[in-house]
Design an enzyme around this catalytic site. Sequence first.
Site, PDB file in Angstrom:
ATOM      1  N   ARG A   8     -24.689  10.030  -3.383  1.00 49.74           N
ATOM      2  CA  ARG A   8     -25.175  10.925  -2.333  1.00 49.74           C
ATOM      3  C   ARG A   8     -26.256  10.261  -1.497  1.00 49.74           C
ATOM      4  O   ARG A   8     -26.331  10.456  -0.290  1.00 49.74           O
ATOM      5  CB  ARG A   8     -25.682  12.233  -2.953  1.00 49.74           C
ATOM      6  CG  ARG A   8     -26.107  13.250  -1.903  1.00 49.74           C
ATOM      7  CD  ARG A   8     -26.519  14.583  -2.513  1.00 49.74           C
ATOM      8  NE  ARG A   8     -25.357  15.356  -2.907  1.00 49.74           N
ATOM      9  CZ  ARG A   8     -25.115  15.778  -4.136  1.00 49.74           C
ATOM     10  NH1 ARG A   8     -25.960  15.464  -5.104  1.00 49.74           N
ATOM     11  NH2 ARG A   8     -24.046  16.493  -4.409  1.00 49.74           N
ATOM     12  N   ALA A   9     -27.096   9.454  -2.115  1.00 47.65           N
ATOM     13  CA  ALA A   9     -28.177   8.795  -1.378  1.00 47.65           C
ATOM     14  C   ALA A   9     -27.617   7.877  -0.293  1.00 47.65           C
ATOM     15  O   ALA A   9     -28.136   7.838   0.837  1.00 47.65           O
ATOM     16  CB  ALA A   9     -29.062   8.002  -2.342  1.00 47.65           C
TER      17      ALA A   9
END
Length: 688
Positions: free
Chosen positions: A275-276
């Site tokens: 997700r980052a």
Amino acid sequence: MSTPFPFTAVVGQDDLRLALLLNAVSPAVGGVLVRGEKGTAKSTAVRALSALMPEVDVVAGCRFSCAPAAPDPACPDGPHEVGPGVQRPARMVELPVGASEDRLVGALDIERALAEGVKAFEPGLLADAHRGILYVDEVNLLHDHLVDLLLDAAAMGASYVEREGVSVRHAARFLLVGTMNPEEGELRPQLLDRFGLTVEVAASREPDQRVEVVRRRLAYDDDPEGFAARWADEETSVRARIVAARKLLPSVVLGDGPLRQIAATCAAFEVDGMRADIVMARTATTLAAWAGRTEVLAEDVRQAALLALPHRRRRNPFDAPGLDEDKLDETLEEFGGGDSSDGSGGSDDSGDSGDEDPDPDGPDGGGGQPPQEGPDGGNDDDGSGESSGEVPAQGEPSESGQAPSPGAGEQAPVRAAEPFRTKVLSVPGLGEGAAGRRSRARTEHGRTTGARRPQGALTKLHLAATVQAAAPHQRARGRSGPGLVVRRDDLRQATREGREGNLVLFVVDASGSMAARQRMSAVKGAVLSLLLDAYQRRDKVGLVTFRGSTGEVALPPTSSVDAAAVRLESLPTGGRTPLAAGLLRAHDVLRVERLRDPARRALVVVVTDGRATGGPEPVALSGRAARLFAADGVASVVVDCESGPVRLGLAAQLAGELGGTAVTLDELRADSIAGLVRDVQGNSRRAA
């Protein structure tokens, strides 16, 4: 409607304003979590942003704000024909901390659904916030199940309500903004990860900037409309820039070079999952559009990392969020690979700059800082430099500082031993406190244990009990077909049992008898382990210590377990053992807390070797103090810290006076052999 404080009149807080503006340009960035001390314009900036949001086209009369050009085919108010709509301002919806699940996601009228066979759905706040802003102040105090629902809707862009076989779905795409004061407790790491960006805010320490803050606030309070009018041109300029950036965003190119820098940065900082990487890519692209460019540069990647990564590196409640900027610059330079920008990130570090790379749309440089008028100074990102108790590990009894109490000198704090997984300590009986994971309680969520008549609106239908209540009356009600004739008196609310969070009050002996270095290190390690357990079980915690001649409240009851860990780390030792004073102070803390939060049950954890010294008859006095807890029915555990070949068993006697149980440091461990044997023996006795 009151006039909001102008967004462009907010002094300083460059990172906060930039993060909000990036999400206004592209809600796909994933929202903003604003962390900071009280009185730092968190709520003011968020509320001011709503005035900058462009107006939205909606289908006339649709409660779910469908776009007239592409209405939602599953809209509960639909189907809608494609055609012209009406314009209205983008909404900013505030979610109160005490909101119910029905208020957030909406509610089905179960009575009408059963009796009339119709879906009567009342939209919630998620529907109101569609295509606008959803603002949660003190998001860390929101119940976990509400945070889960909120973040699921933000991630999927839709809200689902399912009750007893009846389901409703509607679109819910919004800019999610949460604010919190870390002193009140932290969000879980998995929830932190769901926010796209996080910003740390702190009050400026520059006198000139503080003067300007006060001057503008007083001017606004004296004449809100006049103050807003003076900033109208700047507000219009930023609103136009948001619209222009939205139009430019689809044309921005994220090349292989910046994309490789993003992947390398996330790998270098060991963030979990992917997700980052995705959030950084979206943020860097939006930064380029905000700056009026169609190409992502290394400076965009750097700024995106500073906004998207610090909170994702937090693995447990005692980790401070943050990012090593030197390491970030080294990674960007190493993987710069001939990009058109300078990979060292020497440009904008979220500071204010009037330097090169002029932008035709605004006064800031390539990283895309928000415009700022007036004497606001640079960024005030001083990081609040709190050191987490790096103290010399010198706990020798001979080493003394000032003498706070008669009899012995104060000794330097020692570091805590490595924390471990503890046995589950719980409060007996069935409570009705705040949702958590420690003790049994009647809750809105959990396994169904029975049914009762609803008090107020029906929220959780017990279908079998409702049918049983209605069945005997069918003939009298004239039933002639296959349907069941149900009246309101037949409805039954399901009663459910789950888990609650408790107040875990630590009463820690910091006297000279505990001062030997290895012993106090082990004690602190045990308390730190219990604090970590309290964090995972959603408890409030408090810390009372006793030494010398008094007991003192080192930390009043709070949801911030990391604050308790900081106090524990710097806890000095020395002096006599006023056990009675410590117990009496703890009893007073519980009395006050019972008035504030009567539904939350307490668990008192006394960490001591059981010795009592100082004053007349210290042992008898501590016994009388302990019996006060037993008389009030307070659950208690004594962690016996006595060591050595000869044991006096004083901690076990204290546990008997408290009406609780005693465990040794070894038995406190979840994987302890002694604890396992004791559990097996207890089970055998119960079976016999």
